[in-house]
Design a protein around this motif. Structure first.
Motif, short mmCIF file in Angstrom:
data_model
loop_
_atom_site.label_atom_id
_atom_site.label_comp_id
_atom_site.label_asym_id
_atom_site.label_seq_id
_atom_site.Cartn_x
_atom_site.Cartn_y
_atom_site.Cartn_z
N SER A 4 -8.58 -7.43 -2.08
CA SER A 4 -9.29 -6.52 -1.07
C SER A 4 -8.14 -5.48 -0.96
O SER A 4 -7.10 -5.68 -0.31
CB SER A 4 -10.04 -7.01 0.05
OG SER A 4 -11.10 -8.05 -0.39
N HIS A 5 -8.76 -4.29 -0.67
CA HIS A 5 -7.91 -3.12 0.04
C HIS A 5 -8.48 -2.60 1.36
O HIS A 5 -9.89 -2.27 1.11
CB HIS A 5 -7.85 -1.94 -1.01
CG HIS A 5 -7.26 -0.64 -0.49
ND1 HIS A 5 -5.86 -0.23 -0.05
CD2 HIS A 5 -7.83 0.35 0.19
CE1 HIS A 5 -5.83 0.64 0.62
NE2 HIS A 5 -6.82 1.21 0.63
N TYR A 6 -7.73 -2.81 2.38
CA TYR A 6 -8.52 -1.98 3.56
C TYR A 6 -8.30 -0.49 3.57
O TYR A 6 -7.32 0.16 3.29
CB TYR A 6 -7.55 -2.50 5.03
CG TYR A 6 -8.17 -2.18 6.09
CD1 TYR A 6 -9.66 -1.88 6.20
CD2 TYR A 6 -7.47 -1.77 7.29
CE1 TYR A 6 -9.98 -1.48 7.34
CE2 TYR A 6 -7.83 -1.32 8.65
CZ TYR A 6 -9.08 -1.11 8.43
OH TYR A 6 -9.81 -0.89 9.70
N CYS A 7 -9.65 0.05 3.49
CA CYS A 7 -9.58 1.46 3.28
C CYS A 7 -9.78 1.88 4.98
O CYS A 7 -10.98 2.18 5.34
CB CYS A 7 -10.97 1.74 2.60
SG CYS A 7 -11.19 3.67 2.20
N MET A 58 -4.36 -0.42 -7.80
CA MET A 58 -3.42 -1.69 -7.40
C MET A 58 -4.53 -2.97 -8.09
O MET A 58 -3.77 -4.18 -7.63
CB MET A 58 -3.54 -1.79 -6.08
CG MET A 58 -2.72 -0.70 -5.27
SD MET A 58 -2.89 -0.57 -3.63
CE MET A 58 -2.09 -2.21 -2.93
N TRP A 79 -8.99 -8.49 6.89
CA TRP A 79 -8.19 -8.21 5.70
C TRP A 79 -7.11 -9.38 5.32
O TRP A 79 -6.56 -9.61 4.35
CB TRP A 79 -7.53 -6.91 5.93
CG TRP A 79 -6.80 -6.26 4.74
CD1 TRP A 79 -6.94 -6.55 3.41
CD2 TRP A 79 -5.86 -5.48 4.90
NE1 TRP A 79 -6.22 -5.86 2.78
CE2 TRP A 79 -5.11 -4.90 3.74
CE3 TRP A 79 -5.01 -4.77 5.81
CZ2 TRP A 79 -4.21 -4.10 3.35
CZ3 TRP A 79 -3.81 -3.89 5.79
CH2 TRP A 79 -3.55 -3.84 4.55
N ALA A 89 -7.13 1.76 -4.68
CA ALA A 89 -7.52 0.27 -4.86
C ALA A 89 -7.54 -0.01 -6.23
O ALA A 89 -7.13 -1.19 -6.64
CB ALA A 89 -8.74 -0.08 -4.09
N VAL A 139 0.98 -1.24 0.04
CA VAL A 139 0.09 0.04 -0.05
C VAL A 139 0.70 1.19 0.14
O VAL A 139 0.77 2.23 -0.71
CB VAL A 139 -1.03 0.02 1.34
CG1 VAL A 139 -1.60 1.45 1.27
CG2 VAL A 139 -2.04 -1.10 1.10
N GLN A 155 -8.49 6.64 -1.62
CA GLN A 155 -8.13 5.43 -1.29
C GLN A 155 -8.76 4.19 -2.35
O GLN A 155 -8.21 3.24 -2.74
CB GLN A 155 -8.48 4.67 0.01
CG GLN A 155 -7.59 5.34 0.96
CD GLN A 155 -7.57 4.77 2.40
OE1 GLN A 155 -7.26 3.40 2.36
NE2 GLN A 155 -7.73 5.10 3.56
N ARG A 180 -7.40 -4.30 -7.10
CA ARG A 180 -8.11 -4.86 -6.13
C ARG A 180 -9.79 -4.21 -6.56
O ARG A 180 -10.03 -3.57 -7.02
CB ARG A 180 -8.01 -3.93 -4.78
CG ARG A 180 -6.64 -4.12 -4.16
CD ARG A 180 -6.24 -5.70 -3.78
NE ARG A 180 -4.89 -5.66 -3.26
CZ ARG A 180 -3.71 -5.68 -3.84
NH1 ARG A 180 -3.67 -6.21 -5.23
NH2 ARG A 180 -2.49 -6.23 -3.14
#
Length: 405
Positions: free
Chosen positions: A204-207, A121, A197, A118, A48, A114, A123
């Motif tokens: 998945s992206h943790y927002c 990236m 996560w 994502a 990230v 974010q 995601r």
């Protein structure tokens, strides 16, 4: 096992620390910050960070985000003179109107950044925690806009007192997962989201919603929220004869709206004041410790165990504060104070009846301190105060009705 960021190779030299600057590869704000995370998340956080550094240096990414903030979120938000309340208190109050942003709070600024990250990236799903529900609503909104899935973790107690925002999240297509452990509020929702996560890193992206968590989240969230302070600084320069306010005030839980606001004024003459809930005063009464992957100031008992926080505002019901706020406190650059639930309710009512603005209970903490400080002479007569109104109060109607009964 918990691992600090120092266990990873440093990709660049740590720059000399400046007020609200880049914390470097170790993610340190003075003695706070870092990356204390399970082994499985160390690499994910590093990915990230690398993605954010590349995106933030990419003019195309910055332009895409700026266009979304202007065309979809409604930026810039206005700076509103609180004329009647100012006259009553003998100070000049300017309100930075994040309550007028799409979805009703400042949370959308960070989430849009974010969410775009994502997508960059690769995601396809956003994971988020939420307390008052505003970050959850913003996450669900961005996911719907960009064609992503969203899973939002929310404490069972907060689901009960923020039913409107729960409905909004589900209406937008998000999955809302009740958290039934611990205090059933924001702290436990954050813990569950981070655990989830771990098993969903590939898609998945943790927002993260606030300036907490392992590096790079405190820095990244502050940078996405910096737009508040930069806009407000320019607006104050145009509105005030002196060009800058005497005081800059914002509510603080984890502290994202305050961090974004302070970032625009930290290198200027304004006095920075963060206002916490009396029952959730991490910056005011916390001690150094580690929670949710970061070293900062947290409410703890004599054995070093995290104690529960309380606030009438669900978004401030967190037992600590972001590491940069802890650092600003250590430096003496920002001051942190507390107000009671009773003062908060009174402030919300007073702003509604003098300015026709119903603030979120989180934002009403900042209003409450200004009212008290003007009344007891702590704010000099004629002082100028720029206050960030971080959200609107629709979500808190039932809580206010109960408190005023």
């Amino acid at each position: 096992m918990v691992t600090d960021v120092r266990s990873r190779p440093v990709r660049e030299a740590v720059p000399r620390t400046t007020v609200m600057g880049d914390p470097g590869a170790r993610g340190r704000f003075g003695g706070h910050g870092g990356r204390y995370a399970p082994e499985s998340l160390v690499a994910a956080c590093g990915e990230v960070e690398d993605a954010f550094r590349a995106a933030w240096a990419d003019p195309a990414f910055r332009a895409e985000l700026a266009a979304l903030l202007a065309e979809y979120v409604g930026r810039p938000t206005p700076l509103t003179r609180a004329r009647r309340l100012s006259a009553e208190l003998g100070v000049e109050i300017l309100l930075k109107r994040e309550d007028l942003a799409h979805t009703g709070s400042h949370k959308i600024n960070n989430v849009m950044g974010q969410a775009l990250l994502a997508v960059r990236m690769g995601r396809t799903r956003l994971i988020a925690e939420t307390g008052a529900g505003q970050h959850g609503v913003a996450t669900a909104t961005a996911a719907a806009l960009l064609g992503l899935r969203a899973t939002v973790f929310m404490g069972e107690r907060d689901i009960e007192r923020q039913a409107l925002n729960v409905f909004r999240m589900r209406l937008l297509g998000a999955e809302v997962v009740p958290v039934t452990t611990g205090s059933r509020t924001l702290k436990d929702a954050t813990s569950e989201a981070m655990r989830h996560w771990v098993g969903a890193l590939e898609d998945s992206h943790y927002c993260m919603g606030s300036v907490v968590g392992p590096h790079p989240y405190p820095w990244m969230v502050r940078e996405f929220q910096r737009v508040i302070g930069e806009e407000a600084r320019g607006q104050c320069a145009a509105a005030l004869p002196s060009g800058a306010p005497d005081y800059v005030v914002a509510c603080v839980g984890g502290g994202s709206n305050a961090a974004g606001t302070f970032a625009g004024f930290a290198d200027g003459p304004a006095r920075l004041v963060g206002v916490e809930a009396e029952g959730g005063a991490g910056a005011t009464r916390g001690r150094a410790g580690v929670l949710h992957g970061v070293r900062s100031l947290f409410l703890q008992d004599d054995d070093g165990q995290i104690t529960e926080a309380h606030s009438i505002a669900a978004g401030l019901d967190y037992p600590g504060v972001g590491p940069e706020h802890a650092h600003l406190r250590d430096l003496g650059r920002a001051r942190y104070v507390t107000v009671t639930d009773k003062e908060v309710v009174g402030a919300a009512v007073r702003l509604a009846r003098t300015e026709g603005i119903v603030p979120a209970l989180e934002s009403a903490h900042a209003v409450a301190w200004v009212i008290r400080a003007a009344g007891d002479g702590e704010l000099p007569s004629g002082a100028t105060v720029m206050l960030t109104l971080s959200g609107r109060g629709d979500k808190d109607t039932s809580t206010l009705m109960e408190a005023m009964a």
